[in-house]
Design a protein around this motif. Structure first.
Motif, PDB file in Angstrom:
ATOM      1  N   ASP A 197       1.093  -1.272   0.360  1.00 56.39           N
ATOM      2  CA  ASP A 197       0.049   0.204   0.306  1.00 56.39           C
ATOM      3  C   ASP A 197       0.585   1.096   0.189  1.00 56.39           C
ATOM      4  OD1 ASP A 197      -1.570   2.601   0.211  1.00 56.39           O
ATOM      5  OD2 ASP A 197      -2.671   1.710   2.526  1.00 56.39           O
ATOM      6  N   ILE A 198       0.605   1.506  -1.066  1.00 52.36           N
ATOM      7  CA  ILE A 198       2.333   3.324  -1.214  1.00 52.36           C
ATOM      8  C   ILE A 198       1.627   4.021  -0.257  1.00 52.36           C
ATOM      9  CG2 ILE A 198       0.935   3.829  -3.230  1.00 52.36           C
ATOM     10  CD1 ILE A 198       4.252   2.891  -2.720  1.00 52.36           C
ATOM     11  N   LYS A 199       0.578   3.944  -0.224  1.00 46.59           N
ATOM     12  CA  LYS A 199      -0.381   5.793   0.390  1.00 46.59           C
ATOM     13  C   LYS A 199      -0.380   4.931   1.929  1.00 46.59           C
ATOM     14  CE  LYS A 199      -4.062   6.428  -2.694  1.00 46.59           C
ATOM     15  NZ  LYS A 199      -4.945   5.986  -3.381  1.00 46.59           N
ATOM     16  N   SER A 200       0.112   4.274   3.210  1.00 40.63           N
ATOM     17  CA  SER A 200       0.564   4.086   3.972  1.00 40.63           C
ATOM     18  C   SER A 200       2.296   4.005   4.498  1.00 40.63           C
ATOM     19  CB  SER A 200       0.624   2.178   4.621  1.00 40.63           C
ATOM     20  OG  SER A 200       0.984   2.102   5.436  1.00 40.63           O
ATOM     21  N   GLY A 201       2.065   4.479   5.633  1.00 40.22           N
ATOM     22  CA  GLY A 201       3.935   5.108   6.109  1.00 40.22           C
ATOM     23  C   GLY A 201       4.337   4.276   6.661  1.00 40.22           C
ATOM     24  N   SER A 202       3.125   2.925   7.155  1.00 41.42           N
ATOM     25  CA  SER A 202       3.834   2.348   7.786  1.00 41.42           C
ATOM     26  C   SER A 202       5.523   1.686   8.009  1.00 41.42           C
ATOM     27  CB  SER A 202       2.697   1.026   8.074  1.00 41.42           C
ATOM     28  OG  SER A 202       2.563   0.275   6.921  1.00 41.42           O
ATOM     29  N   GLU A 203       5.637   0.706   9.020  1.00 39.95           N
ATOM     30  CA  GLU A 203       6.888  -0.191   8.899  1.00 39.95           C
ATOM     31  C   GLU A 203       6.859  -1.083   7.743  1.00 39.95           C
ATOM     32  OE1 GLU A 203       8.435  -0.198  13.260  1.00 39.95           O
ATOM     33  OE2 GLU A 203       9.699  -1.586  12.464  1.00 39.95           O
ATOM     34  N   GLN A 237       5.126  -1.329   5.270  1.00 44.04           N
ATOM     35  CA  GLN A 237       5.419  -0.963   4.014  1.00 44.04           C
ATOM     36  C   GLN A 237       7.008  -0.479   3.613  1.00 44.04           C
ATOM     37  OE1 GLN A 237       2.983  -0.593   1.447  1.00 44.04           O
ATOM     38  NE2 GLN A 237       4.639   0.167  -0.040  1.00 44.04           N
ATOM     39  N   LEU A 238       7.367   0.357   4.013  1.00 48.21           N
ATOM     40  CA  LEU A 238       8.728   0.439   4.477  1.00 48.21           C
ATOM     41  C   LEU A 238       9.770  -0.513   4.064  1.00 48.21           C
ATOM     42  CD1 LEU A 238       7.263   3.257   5.110  1.00 48.21           C
ATOM     43  CD2 LEU A 238       9.676   4.231   5.621  1.00 48.21           C
ATOM     44  N   GLU A 293       9.675  -1.926   0.548  1.00 46.27           N
ATOM     45  CA  GLU A 293       9.791  -1.362  -0.290  1.00 46.27           C
ATOM     46  C   GLU A 293      11.314  -0.965  -0.777  1.00 46.27           C
ATOM     47  OE1 GLU A 293       8.403   3.109   0.242  1.00 46.27           O
ATOM     48  OE2 GLU A 293       6.735   2.744  -0.158  1.00 46.27           O
ATOM     49  N   ARG A 294      12.178  -1.070   0.685  1.00 43.66           N
ATOM     50  CA  ARG A 294      13.546  -1.222   0.174  1.00 43.66           C
ATOM     51  C   ARG A 294      13.819  -2.451  -0.136  1.00 43.66           C
ATOM     52  NH1 ARG A 294      13.591   1.991   4.935  1.00 43.66           N
ATOM     53  NH2 ARG A 294      12.793  -0.688   6.930  1.00 43.66           N
ATOM     54  N   TYR A 323      14.004  -3.268  -3.711  1.00 43.79           N
ATOM     55  CA  TYR A 323      15.416  -3.582  -4.082  1.00 43.79           C
ATOM     56  C   TYR A 323      16.261  -4.647  -4.411  1.00 43.79           C
ATOM     57  CZ  TYR A 323      14.049   0.917  -3.796  1.00 43.79           C
ATOM     58  OH  TYR A 323      13.643   2.435  -4.029  1.00 43.79           O
ATOM     59  N   TYR A 325       8.064   6.633 -10.211  1.00 42.50           N
ATOM     60  CA  TYR A 325       9.342   6.497  -9.372  1.00 42.50           C
ATOM     61  C   TYR A 325       7.980   6.178  -8.452  1.00 42.50           C
ATOM     62  CZ  TYR A 325       5.199   9.962 -10.781  1.00 42.50           C
ATOM     63  OH  TYR A 325       3.586  10.192 -10.494  1.00 42.50           O
ATOM     64  N   TYR A 333       6.068   2.410  -8.540  1.00 42.26           N
ATOM     65  CA  TYR A 333       5.981   1.188  -8.266  1.00 42.26           C
ATOM     66  C   TYR A 333       4.813   0.535  -9.336  1.00 42.26           C
ATOM     67  CZ  TYR A 333       9.500   1.745  -5.023  1.00 42.26           C
ATOM     68  OH  TYR A 333      10.506   2.535  -3.759  1.00 42.26           O
TER      69      TYR A 333
END
Lengths: 240, 332
Positions: free
Chosen positions: B36-42, B44-45, B48-49, B52, B127, B129
């Motif tokens: 969920d790209i809108k979430s800033g939860s741990e 999700q991040l 994202e990492r 890669y 930019y 995903y």
């Protein structure tokens, strides 16, 4: 405008030496303002600046820069933002020894592929602006602290950034040079640059150029010791 | 099992690929379920990492997969001297029931892996995903295929005993029998040549048209897939015959041997390269209107169309040259 929403940064997560440097910071920083992050050593000032400056990623939370979310961006986009949007002034200056002042100033612009003559002209103009043009061909290790700081500022401005990030810029300067730095920052503010400074030097945070002081303690925003304008913004964010 | 260095390399590499893909699929499931790209939860991040790393792993793994198909064919071809009756890879693949299914699965995975790399390339340039879930859904479809292929390949090599007497390619790809290969070998030459050249002509025309105007991407992609299948059949039906200058020899593997200047590798690389690039145009079509990809996908598709056209032209040129200068005359 820069918006931080519940930003946390934990180092060495799930290890015995886990350390929370920034703990749930929510802030709204206005464009063209000078904002100072004030707080004791270890309060999270430098970490917070590195997160805003796209030099590190938060553990959780989001940061929006001019309406664009930047914490989820792939590395190649972050590099572009770092290069074009931010100018960094470091506590230790981080000038590269063994090369000249001019080369140091031009260095961040090399990846942009600009013509060398144009770049050189701009670098010399910046050195002239900060009264160090006579040292352009001098090696950086021969500079005094004040001169090194001015060269570092010239380097931060070479790509024409809209935001200047300065981490403890007066840490290695005496009072006279610190006041000189404030005057340089005033000039940058007049040029409508957004300036973010981490400092616990009263010469900086008591200066009349500062629009907002954000007090940090243990990685959190200390609302009790934060300027009225900032408190208003915090309440605004909480109300959403 | 025969302890040949290439066999050991293929088995170890397959095992390594499976481990890497299983690891990637584990995070693929997490991404498909929890992204969920809108979430800033741990969480999700972390995803994202992690994406890669997964993307980098899969690029290398699938990159190796593209090579492993040819290594497999090369290895099998080299082993023909070990088995009584085998003259090329065709006979060696027949030594047990795992050889041909492994080859077919490798070709299938080759195409899927190529398409996945194309989707991954496009996604990594945006930019935000935008096609990450689709990308990892494709990976989850690909994972069981790769694991099955590893098992089949292991079964094939483990049950490969040198005392087996196998069939030669002349028998497997001869006319007048009731098997699929025999039926392909028996197809009439003139209609097959007409179908082959028409499909190539249409592919090249649509490819150039897409490169110029960016239109009819789906049609081009479907044409490429049909041209690929027609070309494979054509190799058995008439192309191989011109190379051997022997009207009864239809083997698609002997052309991989030194006697024929390893021309088979050039033909198959051109064909598979063209197929993957051309089908890649169609695979990207549904995503070209996504905001963050509007500046990326059309240019990528144009490049892919051009690459596909070049590959198919190389393939056609190699075939035509041989037909024109062969001592064998099938069509007068």
């Amino acid at each position: 405008m820069i918006t931080l929403a519940n930003v946390r940064k934990i180092f060495n997560q799930a290890r015995p030496n886990e350390y929370t440097a920034v703990d749930g910071v929510s802030l709204q920083l206005e464009e063209h303002d000078v904002t100072v992050f004030k707080g004791p050593s270890g309060s999270g000032k430098t970490t917070l600046l590195s997160l805003v400056g796209c030099m590190a990623r938060p553990t959780s939370g989001r940061i929006h820069l001019l309406g664009r979310e930047i914490t989820s961006l792939p590395e190649r986009f972050l590099t572009e933002i770092r290069r074009k949007t931010f100018g960094f002034i470091f506590q230790q200056f981080h000038l590269i020894k063994g090369i000249s002042v001019l080369d140091n100033v031009m260095l961040p612009a090399y990846p942009c592929g600009e013509r060398l003559s144009v770049l050189k002209e701009r670098a010399l103009h910046l050195l002239d602006l900060f009264n160090v043009s006579q040292k352009a061909h001098t090696r950086v290790e021969w500079l005094s602290g004040g001169e090194a700081q001015r060269v570092a500022i010239a380097r931060a401005l070479i790509n024409g950034p809209s935001i200047i990030i300065a981490d403890e810029p007066t840490a290695h300067l005496d009072s006279m040079h610190s006041h000189e730095l404030v005057e340089i920052l005033r000039g940058l503010k007049n040029d409508r640059k957004t300036i973010l400074i981490a400092s616990h030097d009263p010469i900086i945070y008591d200066s009349d150029i500062v629009d907002k002081v954000v007090h940090l303690r243990d990685g959190k925003v200390d609302e009790g010791d934060t300027g009225p304008r900032t408190r208003g913004h915090l309440q605004l964010l909480k109300g959403r | 099992m025969i302890f040949h260095p290439a066999i050991i390399a293929l088995c170890v590499a397959s095992l390594f690929i499976c481990l890497m893909i299983a690891y990637s699929a584990y995070y693929g499931i997490k991404i498909v379920k929890g992204w969920d790209i809108k979430s800033g939860s741990e969480q999700q991040l972390v995803l994202e990492r992690r994406t890669y790393l997964i993307s980098a792993i899969l690029t290398y793994v699938f990159g190796f997969y593209l090579i492993s198909l040819f290594l497999y064919v090369f290895t099998v071809d080299r082993l023909h001297i070990v088995f009584t009756g085998a003259m090329c890879a065709a006979g060696v693949l027949k030594v047990n029931s795992y050889g041909y299914p492994t080859l077919l699965l490798k070709i299938m995975i080759f195409i899927f892996a190529g398409l996945w790399l194309i989707v991954n390339y496009a996604d990594n340039r945006a930019y935000d995903y935008p096609i990450i879930k689709t990308k990892y859904l494709l990976l989850l479809i690909l994972t069981p295929l790769v694991i099955t292929e590893m098992i089949l390949q292991a079964g094939y090599f483990l049950q490969m005993h040198p005392n087996i007497i196998t069939s030669c390619c002349g028998s497997l790809f001869s006319e007048g029998k009731s098997s699929l290969t025999s039926e392909l070998a028996s197809l009439p030459v003139v209609p097959m040549e007409v179908a082959f050249y028409l499909s190539m002509l249409l592919t090249v025309y649509l490819g150039i048209s897409f490169h110029r105007k960016g239109e009819k991407g789906y049609l081009f992609s479907v044409t490429v897939a049909i041209a690929f299948l027609i070309s494979l059949v054509s190799i058995i039906s008439f192309i191989s015959v011109y190379y051997y200058e022997l009207p009864t020899h239809h083997c698609p593997f002997c052309i991989l041997q030194k006697e024929y200047g390893y021309i088979g590798y050039f033909l198959y690389v051109a064909l598979l390269g063209g197929a993957v690039s051309g089908m890649g145009v169609g695979v990207l079509m549904p995503f070209r209107n996504i905001e963050s990809l509007t500046g990326i996908i059309p240019s990528t598709q144009r490049k892919l169309a051009l690459i596909a056209v070049v590959f198919f032209l190389i393939f056609t040129a190699l075939v035509t040259y041989r037909i024109v200068f062969s001592n064998l005359v099938l069509v007068s």
